[in-house]
Design a protein around this motif. Structure first.
Motif, PDB file in Angstrom:
ATOM      1  N   VAL A 185      -4.629   2.219  -5.232  1.00  0.00           N
ATOM      2  CA  VAL A 185      -4.572   2.547  -3.801  1.00  0.00           C
ATOM      3  C   VAL A 185      -5.923   2.280  -3.142  1.00  0.00           C
ATOM      4  CG1 VAL A 185      -4.333   4.451  -2.156  1.00  0.00           C
ATOM      5  CG2 VAL A 185      -2.658   4.163  -3.979  1.00  0.00           C
ATOM      6  N   ILE A 186      -6.997   2.685  -3.796  1.00  0.00           N
ATOM      7  CA  ILE A 186      -8.336   2.459  -3.227  1.00  0.00           C
ATOM      8  C   ILE A 186      -8.604   0.958  -3.090  1.00  0.00           C
ATOM      9  CG2 ILE A 186     -10.819   2.697  -3.675  1.00  0.00           C
ATOM     10  CD1 ILE A 186     -10.171   5.455  -4.922  1.00  0.00           C
ATOM     11  N   ASP A 187      -8.242   0.175  -4.096  1.00  0.00           N
ATOM     12  CA  ASP A 187      -8.426  -1.282  -4.023  1.00  0.00           C
ATOM     13  C   ASP A 187      -7.641  -1.880  -2.861  1.00  0.00           C
ATOM     14  OD1 ASP A 187     -10.105  -1.188  -6.217  1.00  0.00           O
ATOM     15  OD2 ASP A 187      -8.580  -1.915  -7.640  1.00  0.00           O
ATOM     16  N   LEU A 188      -6.390  -1.442  -2.692  1.00  0.00           N
ATOM     17  CA  LEU A 188      -5.564  -1.956  -1.597  1.00  0.00           C
ATOM     18  C   LEU A 188      -6.150  -1.548  -0.243  1.00  0.00           C
ATOM     19  CD1 LEU A 188      -2.015  -1.254  -3.078  1.00  0.00           C
ATOM     20  CD2 LEU A 188      -3.054  -3.506  -2.691  1.00  0.00           C
ATOM     21  N   GLU A 189      -6.623  -0.310  -0.138  1.00  0.00           N
ATOM     22  CA  GLU A 189      -7.237   0.157   1.112  1.00  0.00           C
ATOM     23  C   GLU A 189      -8.480  -0.678   1.437  1.00  0.00           C
ATOM     24  OE1 GLU A 189      -6.209   2.136   3.403  1.00  0.00           O
ATOM     25  OE2 GLU A 189      -5.085   3.809   2.559  1.00  0.00           O
TER      26      GLU A 189
ATOM     27  N   LEU B  97       0.831  -1.202   0.000  1.00  0.00           N
ATOM     28  CA  LEU B  97       0.000   0.000   0.000  1.00  0.00           C
ATOM     29  C   LEU B  97       0.869   1.256   0.000  1.00  0.00           C
ATOM     30  CD1 LEU B  97      -2.768   1.382   0.180  1.00  0.00           C
ATOM     31  CD2 LEU B  97      -2.639   1.088   2.682  1.00  0.00           C
ATOM     32  N   ALA B  98       1.936   1.245   0.791  1.00  0.00           N
ATOM     33  CA  ALA B  98       2.841   2.408   0.831  1.00  0.00           C
ATOM     34  C   ALA B  98       3.457   2.651  -0.541  1.00  0.00           C
ATOM     35  CB  ALA B  98       3.929   2.188   1.885  1.00  0.00           C
ATOM     36  N   ALA B  99       3.834   1.588  -1.232  1.00  0.00           N
ATOM     37  CA  ALA B  99       4.378   1.732  -2.585  1.00  0.00           C
ATOM     38  C   ALA B  99       3.311   2.274  -3.534  1.00  0.00           C
ATOM     39  CB  ALA B  99       4.910   0.387  -3.087  1.00  0.00           C
ATOM     40  N   GLY B 100       2.070   1.840  -3.336  1.00  0.00           N
ATOM     41  CA  GLY B 100       0.971   2.361  -4.147  1.00  0.00           C
ATOM     42  C   GLY B 100       0.779   3.844  -3.936  1.00  0.00           C
ATOM     43  N   TYR B 101       0.878   4.273  -2.690  1.00  0.00           N
ATOM     44  CA  TYR B 101       0.781   5.714  -2.405  1.00  0.00           C
ATOM     45  C   TYR B 101       1.929   6.473  -3.057  1.00  0.00           C
ATOM     46  CZ  TYR B 101      -3.235   5.918   0.715  1.00  0.00           C
ATOM     47  OH  TYR B 101      -4.519   5.895   1.227  1.00  0.00           O
TER      48      TYR B 101
ATOM     49  N   PRO C  44       9.192   0.314   1.570  1.00  0.00           N
ATOM     50  CA  PRO C  44       8.370  -0.014   0.409  1.00  0.00           C
ATOM     51  C   PRO C  44       9.191   0.077  -0.867  1.00  0.00           C
ATOM     52  CG  PRO C  44       7.583   1.992   1.481  1.00  0.00           C
ATOM     53  CD  PRO C  44       8.725   1.477   2.273  1.00  0.00           C
ATOM     54  N   THR C  45       8.872  -0.773  -1.818  1.00  0.00           N
ATOM     55  CA  THR C  45       9.559  -0.743  -3.102  1.00  0.00           C
ATOM     56  C   THR C  45       9.083   0.489  -3.865  1.00  0.00           C
ATOM     57  OG1 THR C  45       9.563  -3.137  -3.107  1.00  0.00           O
ATOM     58  CG2 THR C  45      10.006  -2.053  -5.209  1.00  0.00           C
ATOM     59  N   PRO C  46      10.002   1.362  -4.239  1.00  0.00           N
ATOM     60  CA  PRO C  46       9.575   2.577  -4.936  1.00  0.00           C
ATOM     61  C   PRO C  46       8.987   2.236  -6.302  1.00  0.00           C
ATOM     62  CG  PRO C  46      11.967   2.450  -4.858  1.00  0.00           C
ATOM     63  CD  PRO C  46      11.430   1.291  -4.066  1.00  0.00           C
ATOM     64  N   PRO C  47       8.059   3.068  -6.769  1.00  0.00           N
ATOM     65  CA  PRO C  47       7.468   2.804  -8.078  1.00  0.00           C
ATOM     66  C   PRO C  47       8.513   2.883  -9.177  1.00  0.00           C
ATOM     67  CG  PRO C  47       6.817   4.971  -7.279  1.00  0.00           C
ATOM     68  CD  PRO C  47       7.572   4.296  -6.174  1.00  0.00           C
ATOM     69  N   SER C  48       8.392   1.993 -10.168  1.00  0.00           N
ATOM     70  CA  SER C  48       9.377   1.963 -11.244  1.00  0.00           C
ATOM     71  C   SER C  48       9.129   3.062 -12.265  1.00  0.00           C
ATOM     72  CB  SER C  48       9.365   0.598 -11.929  1.00  0.00           C
ATOM     73  OG  SER C  48       8.070   0.318 -12.403  1.00  0.00           O
ATOM     74  N   ASP C  49       7.888   3.438 -12.433  1.00  0.00           N
ATOM     75  CA  ASP C  49       7.585   4.518 -13.371  1.00  0.00           C
ATOM     76  C   ASP C  49       6.340   5.256 -12.906  1.00  0.00           C
ATOM     77  OD1 ASP C  49       5.781   2.499 -13.804  1.00  0.00           O
ATOM     78  OD2 ASP C  49       5.797   2.673 -15.986  1.00  0.00           O
ATOM     79  N   THR C  50       6.133   6.410 -13.456  1.00  0.00           N
ATOM     80  CA  THR C  50       4.968   7.195 -13.102  1.00  0.00           C
ATOM     81  C   THR C  50       3.765   6.636 -13.851  1.00  0.00           C
ATOM     82  OG1 THR C  50       6.395   9.107 -12.836  1.00  0.00           O
ATOM     83  CG2 THR C  50       4.039   9.519 -13.000  1.00  0.00           C
ATOM     84  N   ALA C  51       2.780   6.229 -13.087  1.00  0.00           N
ATOM     85  CA  ALA C  51       1.597   5.621 -13.679  1.00  0.00           C
ATOM     86  C   ALA C  51       0.552   6.681 -13.996  1.00  0.00           C
ATOM     87  CB  ALA C  51       1.021   4.602 -12.703  1.00  0.00           C
ATOM     88  N   ASP C  52      -0.464   6.253 -14.708  1.00  0.00           N
ATOM     89  CA  ASP C  52      -1.623   7.094 -14.963  1.00  0.00           C
ATOM     90  C   ASP C  52      -2.231   7.462 -13.607  1.00  0.00           C
ATOM     91  OD1 ASP C  52      -3.945   8.227 -16.207  1.00  0.00           O
ATOM     92  OD2 ASP C  52      -4.971   6.311 -15.835  1.00  0.00           O
ATOM     93  N   PRO C  53      -2.479   8.747 -13.348  1.00  0.00           N
ATOM     94  CA  PRO C  53      -2.996   9.140 -12.030  1.00  0.00           C
ATOM     95  C   PRO C  53      -4.272   8.402 -11.622  1.00  0.00           C
ATOM     96  CG  PRO C  53      -2.353  11.084 -13.278  1.00  0.00           C
ATOM     97  CD  PRO C  53      -2.237   9.910 -14.207  1.00  0.00           C
ATOM     98  N   ALA C  54      -5.195   8.216 -12.557  1.00  0.00           N
ATOM     99  CA  ALA C  54      -6.442   7.526 -12.220  1.00  0.00           C
ATOM    100  C   ALA C  54      -6.177   6.061 -11.879  1.00  0.00           C
ATOM    101  CB  ALA C  54      -7.432   7.639 -13.373  1.00  0.00           C
TER     102      ALA C  54
END
Length: 156
Positions: free
Chosen positions: A114-118, A54-58, A98-108
Protein backbone atom coordinates in the motif's frame (compact mmCIF):
# COMPACT_ATOMS: atom_id res chain seq x y z
CA UNK A 1 1.54 24.41 -96.57
CA UNK A 2 -2.12 23.88 -95.93
CA UNK A 3 -3.81 25.98 -93.29
CA UNK A 4 -5.72 24.06 -90.66
CA UNK A 5 -9.35 24.74 -90.19
CA UNK A 6 -9.01 24.23 -86.45
CA UNK A 7 -7.82 27.09 -84.29
CA UNK A 8 -5.20 26.37 -81.63
CA UNK A 9 -6.35 25.76 -78.06
CA UNK A 10 -6.58 28.82 -75.89
CA UNK A 11 -4.65 29.10 -72.69
CA UNK A 12 -7.90 28.87 -70.72
CA UNK A 13 -8.85 25.60 -72.39
CA UNK A 14 -5.43 24.09 -71.66
CA UNK A 15 -5.62 25.11 -67.99
CA UNK A 16 -9.14 23.72 -67.59
CA UNK A 17 -8.18 20.44 -69.24
CA UNK A 18 -5.07 20.01 -67.09
CA UNK A 19 -7.00 20.90 -63.92
CA UNK A 20 -9.68 18.36 -64.78
CA UNK A 21 -7.04 15.72 -65.46
CA UNK A 22 -5.35 16.44 -62.11
CA UNK A 23 -8.65 16.12 -60.25
CA UNK A 24 -9.46 12.87 -62.01
CA UNK A 25 -6.05 11.42 -61.15
CA UNK A 26 -6.29 12.56 -57.53
CA UNK A 27 -9.52 10.64 -57.11
CA UNK A 28 -8.08 7.48 -58.64
CA UNK A 29 -5.49 6.44 -56.12
CA UNK A 30 -4.60 2.82 -55.57
CA UNK A 31 -4.18 3.16 -51.81
CA UNK A 32 -7.06 2.28 -49.57
CA UNK A 33 -8.17 5.07 -47.27
CA UNK A 34 -6.32 4.91 -43.98
CA UNK A 35 -8.25 4.62 -40.78
CA UNK A 36 -7.47 7.34 -38.27
CA UNK A 37 -5.16 6.28 -35.48
CA UNK A 38 -7.04 5.61 -32.25
CA UNK A 39 -6.70 8.30 -29.64
CA UNK A 40 -4.31 7.44 -26.81
CA UNK A 41 -6.01 6.44 -23.57
CA UNK A 42 -6.90 9.28 -21.25
CA UNK A 43 -4.37 9.48 -18.41
CA UNK A 44 -7.23 9.90 -15.93
CA UNK A 45 -8.65 6.53 -17.03
CA UNK A 46 -5.26 4.97 -16.32
CA UNK A 47 -5.24 6.78 -12.98
CA UNK A 48 -8.58 5.19 -12.10
CA UNK A 49 -7.00 1.78 -12.73
CA UNK A 50 -4.10 2.71 -10.43
CA UNK A 51 -6.54 3.79 -7.73
CA UNK A 52 -8.51 0.56 -8.10
CA UNK A 53 -5.25 -1.32 -7.54
CA UNK A 54 -4.61 0.82 -4.46
CA UNK A 55 -8.14 0.14 -3.18
CA UNK A 56 -7.53 -3.60 -3.55
CA UNK A 57 -4.25 -3.16 -1.68
CA UNK A 58 -6.09 -1.47 1.16
CA UNK A 59 -8.64 -4.30 1.23
CA UNK A 60 -5.81 -6.82 1.55
CA UNK A 61 -4.12 -4.77 4.29
CA UNK A 62 -7.39 -4.41 6.22
CA UNK A 63 -8.08 -8.15 5.85
CA UNK A 64 -4.66 -8.98 7.28
CA UNK A 65 -4.63 -6.36 10.07
CA UNK A 66 -7.86 -4.40 10.56
CA UNK A 67 -7.38 -0.80 11.64
CA UNK A 68 -9.45 2.37 11.73
CA UNK A 69 -6.65 4.30 10.03
CA UNK A 70 -6.53 1.85 7.10
CA UNK A 71 -10.32 1.87 6.81
CA UNK A 72 -10.38 5.68 6.68
CA UNK A 73 -7.65 5.80 4.06
CA UNK A 74 -9.45 3.12 2.02
CA UNK A 75 -12.61 5.26 2.08
CA UNK A 76 -10.54 8.20 0.93
CA UNK A 77 -9.36 6.17 -2.07
CA UNK A 78 -12.98 5.37 -2.97
CA UNK A 79 -13.76 9.09 -2.91
CA UNK A 80 -10.75 9.73 -5.16
CA UNK A 81 -12.02 7.12 -7.62
CA UNK A 82 -15.40 8.88 -7.65
CA UNK A 83 -13.73 12.26 -8.27
CA UNK A 84 -11.71 10.85 -11.16
CA UNK A 85 -14.81 9.22 -12.62
CA UNK A 86 -16.61 12.56 -12.36
CA UNK A 87 -13.76 14.31 -14.19
CA UNK A 88 -14.15 11.78 -16.99
CA UNK A 89 -17.96 12.12 -16.92
CA UNK A 90 -18.34 8.44 -16.07
CA UNK A 91 -21.39 7.12 -14.30
CA UNK A 92 -20.92 5.17 -11.08
CA UNK A 93 -21.75 1.90 -12.84
CA UNK A 94 -19.03 2.51 -15.45
CA UNK A 95 -16.22 2.25 -12.90
CA UNK A 96 -15.34 -1.32 -11.91
CA UNK A 97 -15.00 -2.32 -8.29
CA UNK A 98 -11.57 -3.14 -6.93
CA UNK A 99 -10.61 -6.79 -7.24
CA UNK A 100 -10.91 -8.27 -3.76
CA UNK A 101 -7.79 -9.86 -2.31
CA UNK A 102 -7.54 -13.58 -3.00
CA UNK A 103 -5.97 -14.41 0.34
CA UNK A 104 -4.91 -12.75 3.54
CA UNK A 105 -1.37 -11.55 3.14
CA UNK A 106 1.33 -10.94 5.69
CA UNK A 107 0.34 -7.66 7.40
CA UNK A 108 3.78 -6.10 6.91
CA UNK A 109 3.88 -7.08 3.23
CA UNK A 110 0.33 -5.82 2.62
CA UNK A 111 1.13 -2.49 4.28
CA UNK A 112 4.38 -2.21 2.31
CA UNK A 113 2.48 -2.75 -0.92
CA UNK A 114 0.00 0.00 0.00
CA UNK A 115 2.80 2.43 0.87
CA UNK A 116 4.55 1.68 -2.45
CA UNK A 117 1.32 2.27 -4.39
CA UNK A 118 0.65 5.51 -2.48
CA UNK A 119 4.19 6.78 -3.23
CA UNK A 120 3.81 5.91 -6.90
CA UNK A 121 0.55 7.88 -7.04
CA UNK A 122 2.16 10.90 -5.33
CA UNK A 123 4.60 11.11 -8.22
CA UNK A 124 2.19 10.18 -11.00
CA UNK A 125 -0.53 12.62 -9.92
CA UNK A 126 2.03 15.38 -9.44
CA UNK A 127 3.48 14.87 -12.91
CA UNK A 128 0.03 14.76 -14.49
CA UNK A 129 -0.92 17.99 -12.70
CA UNK A 130 1.87 19.68 -14.65
CA UNK A 131 1.13 18.12 -18.04
CA UNK A 132 -2.66 17.86 -18.23
CA UNK A 133 -5.04 20.68 -19.22
CA UNK A 134 -5.38 23.45 -16.63
CA UNK A 135 -8.90 22.44 -15.57
CA UNK A 136 -7.54 19.07 -14.36
CA UNK A 137 -4.57 20.48 -12.43
CA UNK A 138 -6.42 21.23 -9.15
CA UNK A 139 -7.83 17.69 -8.94
CA UNK A 140 -4.49 16.09 -9.74
CA UNK A 141 -2.57 18.30 -7.30
CA UNK A 142 -5.09 17.51 -4.57
CA UNK A 143 -4.76 13.79 -5.28
CA UNK A 144 -0.98 14.02 -5.10
CA UNK A 145 -1.15 15.84 -1.77
CA UNK A 146 -3.67 13.35 -0.41
CA UNK A 147 -1.46 10.42 -1.34
CA UNK A 148 1.52 12.15 0.29
CA UNK A 149 -0.48 12.55 3.51
CA UNK A 150 -1.43 8.87 3.36
CA UNK A 151 2.24 7.90 3.05
CA UNK A 152 3.04 10.00 6.11
CA UNK A 153 0.21 8.42 8.12
CA UNK A 154 1.22 4.90 7.08
CA UNK A 155 4.92 5.46 7.83
CA UNK A 156 4.17 6.39 11.46
Amino acid sequence: MPISAQSPLSRRQVLLASGGLALALAGCTTRAPQEPEPAPPDPLAELIDDHLELAAGYEAAIASAPSDALTGLAQNVQEQISALAGALALRAGDVPSPTPPSDTADPAAALGTVIDLEQTLVTKCGELALTQPAQRAPLLAALSASHQEAVEVLDD
